[in-house]
Design a protein around this motif. Structure first.
Motif, PDB file in Angstrom:
ATOM      1  N   PRO A 104       0.731  -1.241   0.067  1.00 34.24           N
ATOM      2  CA  PRO A 104       0.123  -0.011   0.027  1.00 34.24           C
ATOM      3  C   PRO A 104       0.975   1.385  -0.101  1.00 34.24           C
ATOM      4  O   PRO A 104       0.397   2.373  -0.560  1.00 34.24           O
ATOM      5  CB  PRO A 104      -0.757  -0.056   1.464  1.00 34.24           C
TER       6      PRO A 104
ATOM      7  N   GLU B 239       1.328   1.884  -3.312  1.00 38.08           N
ATOM      8  CA  GLU B 239       0.031   2.214  -3.982  1.00 38.08           C
ATOM      9  C   GLU B 239      -0.298   3.699  -3.731  1.00 38.08           C
ATOM     10  O   GLU B 239      -0.615   4.610  -4.572  1.00 38.08           O
ATOM     11  CB  GLU B 239      -1.004   1.748  -3.193  1.00 38.08           C
TER      12      GLU B 239
ATOM     13  N   ASN C 159     -13.351   9.095   6.762  1.00 40.86           N
ATOM     14  CA  ASN C 159     -14.259   8.030   7.401  1.00 40.86           C
ATOM     15  C   ASN C 159     -15.594   8.449   7.553  1.00 40.86           C
ATOM     16  O   ASN C 159     -16.445   7.507   7.321  1.00 40.86           O
ATOM     17  CB  ASN C 159     -13.311   7.438   8.349  1.00 40.86           C
TER      18      ASN C 159
ATOM     19  N   ALA D 155      -1.181   6.311   3.916  1.00 43.77           N
ATOM     20  CA  ALA D 155      -1.645   4.775   3.544  1.00 43.77           C
ATOM     21  C   ALA D 155      -2.167   4.176   4.986  1.00 43.77           C
ATOM     22  O   ALA D 155      -3.151   3.440   4.904  1.00 43.77           O
ATOM     23  CB  ALA D 155      -0.359   4.099   3.200  1.00 43.77           C
TER      24      ALA D 155
ATOM     25  N   ARG E 170      -5.799   5.935   5.105  1.00 41.36           N
ATOM     26  CA  ARG E 170      -6.501   5.251   4.147  1.00 41.36           C
ATOM     27  C   ARG E 170      -7.039   3.690   4.143  1.00 41.36           C
ATOM     28  O   ARG E 170      -8.278   3.356   3.551  1.00 41.36           O
ATOM     29  CB  ARG E 170      -5.747   5.486   2.727  1.00 41.36           C
ATOM     30  N   TYR E 171      -6.002   2.984   4.400  1.00 47.49           N
ATOM     31  CA  TYR E 171      -6.088   1.568   4.522  1.00 47.49           C
ATOM     32  C   TYR E 171      -6.529   1.070   5.818  1.00 47.49           C
ATOM     33  O   TYR E 171      -6.474  -0.100   6.073  1.00 47.49           O
ATOM     34  CB  TYR E 171      -5.263   0.932   4.039  1.00 47.49           C
TER      35      TYR E 171
ATOM     36  N   ILE F 278      -4.518   1.010   8.527  1.00 47.78           N
ATOM     37  CA  ILE F 278      -3.292   0.263   9.109  1.00 47.78           C
ATOM     38  C   ILE F 278      -2.871   0.783  10.596  1.00 47.78           C
ATOM     39  O   ILE F 278      -2.606   1.946  10.422  1.00 47.78           O
ATOM     40  CB  ILE F 278      -1.904   0.276   8.041  1.00 47.78           C
TER      41      ILE F 278
ATOM     42  N   PHE G 227      -4.681  -6.390   0.478  1.00 47.34           N
ATOM     43  CA  PHE G 227      -4.492  -5.541  -0.555  1.00 47.34           C
ATOM     44  C   PHE G 227      -4.785  -5.990  -2.045  1.00 47.34           C
ATOM     45  O   PHE G 227      -4.621  -5.358  -2.933  1.00 47.34           O
ATOM     46  CB  PHE G 227      -3.447  -4.712  -0.363  1.00 47.34           C
TER      47      PHE G 227
ATOM     48  N   LYS H 226      -6.642  -4.421  -4.997  1.00 51.66           N
ATOM     49  CA  LYS H 226      -6.976  -3.256  -4.639  1.00 51.66           C
ATOM     50  C   LYS H 226      -6.137  -2.098  -5.542  1.00 51.66           C
ATOM     51  O   LYS H 226      -5.168  -2.459  -6.257  1.00 51.66           O
ATOM     52  CB  LYS H 226      -6.448  -2.563  -3.310  1.00 51.66           C
TER      53      LYS H 226
END
Ligand code: DAH
Length: 348
Positions: A111, A114, A271, A322, A325-326, A328, A345, A348
């Motif tokens: 990611p 990404e 979110n 990252a 967004r993901y 983590i 991922f 994605k």
């Protein structure tokens, strides 16, 4: 004794025995018994001395004839056994095309890349160039030219890895070093519009949100009459493309030595949409980058006349984006090399 008849008998015996030969081993034994130099057919020639002179030619022809016939039959048998062996081998190695295939794992993009690729492509569509920075920098480019003199307190915030034996060489603490390179190396002086994605390094104790090594994406625009309005519009467009059309940004006053004024930029929480949630800690806003108008001192140090040129700069933390967004939870996951981290991922 009638050796010619003996020849015939031996030939028939050999042919009969050959019928029972079915593999390499019995074939070799057959050859030794009948056809080898000391085999029984060749040995018939030993009787030549006992044959009457007038019959010698006929006897020789009979022996050779018998050997020829047996040898031909032997060769045929040998070929048949070879063919049978090949058939068996092919059957043993046959591929069952009805078996399900073995699944090869498919590689997944980290990611981290990404985010770098996405940010890069957003700025490419806005006409930015991508500059390649360098990980090992000099004090001059990482600090001095960016208005961070030797005794400046902000150096403490960026505890630095120095290259052993050289006080001047270090691992860059910020991709901002790329700004100084771009401005100094631009000849003749003219407009600049670039981003520089790359790694930065600091002597941080690693924990969930700090890492001794992380990535930033630096941005720099220099031209005539560049104002804060350009910076704001650029970052707003970036935030919408990166986090969704509905996103808004807000600028908060801040301090960086290389920009004046300096701002920290928040994006409305992607979110909860700004209502307040755990991700934005109830505030509705998430900080995503630092930015500002390039400090005239920096312009001057890098060879740009601040009365003629102005510019803005920004720096985005890649892992932070990252992680948000993901979802983590720990920055160390980006470099811990645990392949299971990448599983979610896929695609994605
Ligand atoms: N270099 C800053 C840091 O590492 C980030 C940053 C802030 C970069 C403001 C900029 C800027 O170009 O204008 O925290």
């Amino acid at each position: 004794m009638d050796y010619i008849a003996e020849c015939e008998t031996l030939k028939n015996k050999a042919l009969e025995q050959l019928e029972t030969v079915a593999d390499d081993i019995t074939l070799a034994a057959f050859f030794a018994e009948f056809l080898a130099k000391k085999g029984s057919i060749s040995s018939l020639m030993n009787h030549m001395r006992e044959i009457a002179p007038t019959d010698k030619a006929a006897f020789g022809a009979a022996v050779n004839g018998a050997r020829k016939i047996v040898d031909e039959a032997y060769q045929e048998k040998k070929a048949a056994i070879e063919a049978k062996k090949l058939d068996q081998k092919l059957a043993a190695e046959a591929i069952d095309i009805t078996l399900p295939g073995r699944k090869e794992p498919i590689g997944k993009k980290n990611p981290y890349y990404e985010v770098i690729d996405e940010v890069t492509s957003i700025f490419l569509t806005m006409g930015y160039e991508v500059a390649e920075g360098r990980d090992v920098e000099t004090d001059l480019f990482n600090f001095e030219l960016l208005n961070v003199p030797k005794d400046h307190p902000s150096r403490d915030m960026q505890d630095t890895f120095y290259i052993e034996g050289d006080d001047d060489l270090l691992l860059r603490t910020q991709t901002s070093a790329a700004q100084a390179h771009a401005m100094l190396e631009k000849n003749p002086k003219g407009p600049i519009k670039l981003i520089c994605p790359g790694k930065a390094y600091r002597r941080d104790d690693d924990d969930m949100t700090h890492s001794h090594q992380f990535a930033q994406i630096e941005g720099l625009v220099i031209d005539k009459n560049i104002s804060m309005a350009h910076l704001k519009a650029t970052l707003e467009l970036f935030a919408k493309k990166m986090f969704g059309e509905k996103r808004e940004i807000r600028l908060r006053s801040s301090y960086f030595p290389f920009t004046e004024p300096s701002v920290e930029v928040d994006v409305s929480c992607f979110n909860c949409g700004g209502k307040g949630c755990a991700m934005c800690k109830g505030t509705g806003w998430i900080e995503i980058l630092g930015a500002g108008m390039v400090n005239p001192k920096v312009l001057k140090a890098c060879g740009y006349d601040p009365d003629e040129w102005t510019g803005f700069a920004f720096g985005v933390g890649v892992e932070r984006v990252a992680m948000l967004r993901y979802g983590i939870d720990d920055i160390r996951r980006f470099y811990a090399n645990d392949i299971r981290f990448l599983e979610p991922f896929a695609g994605k």
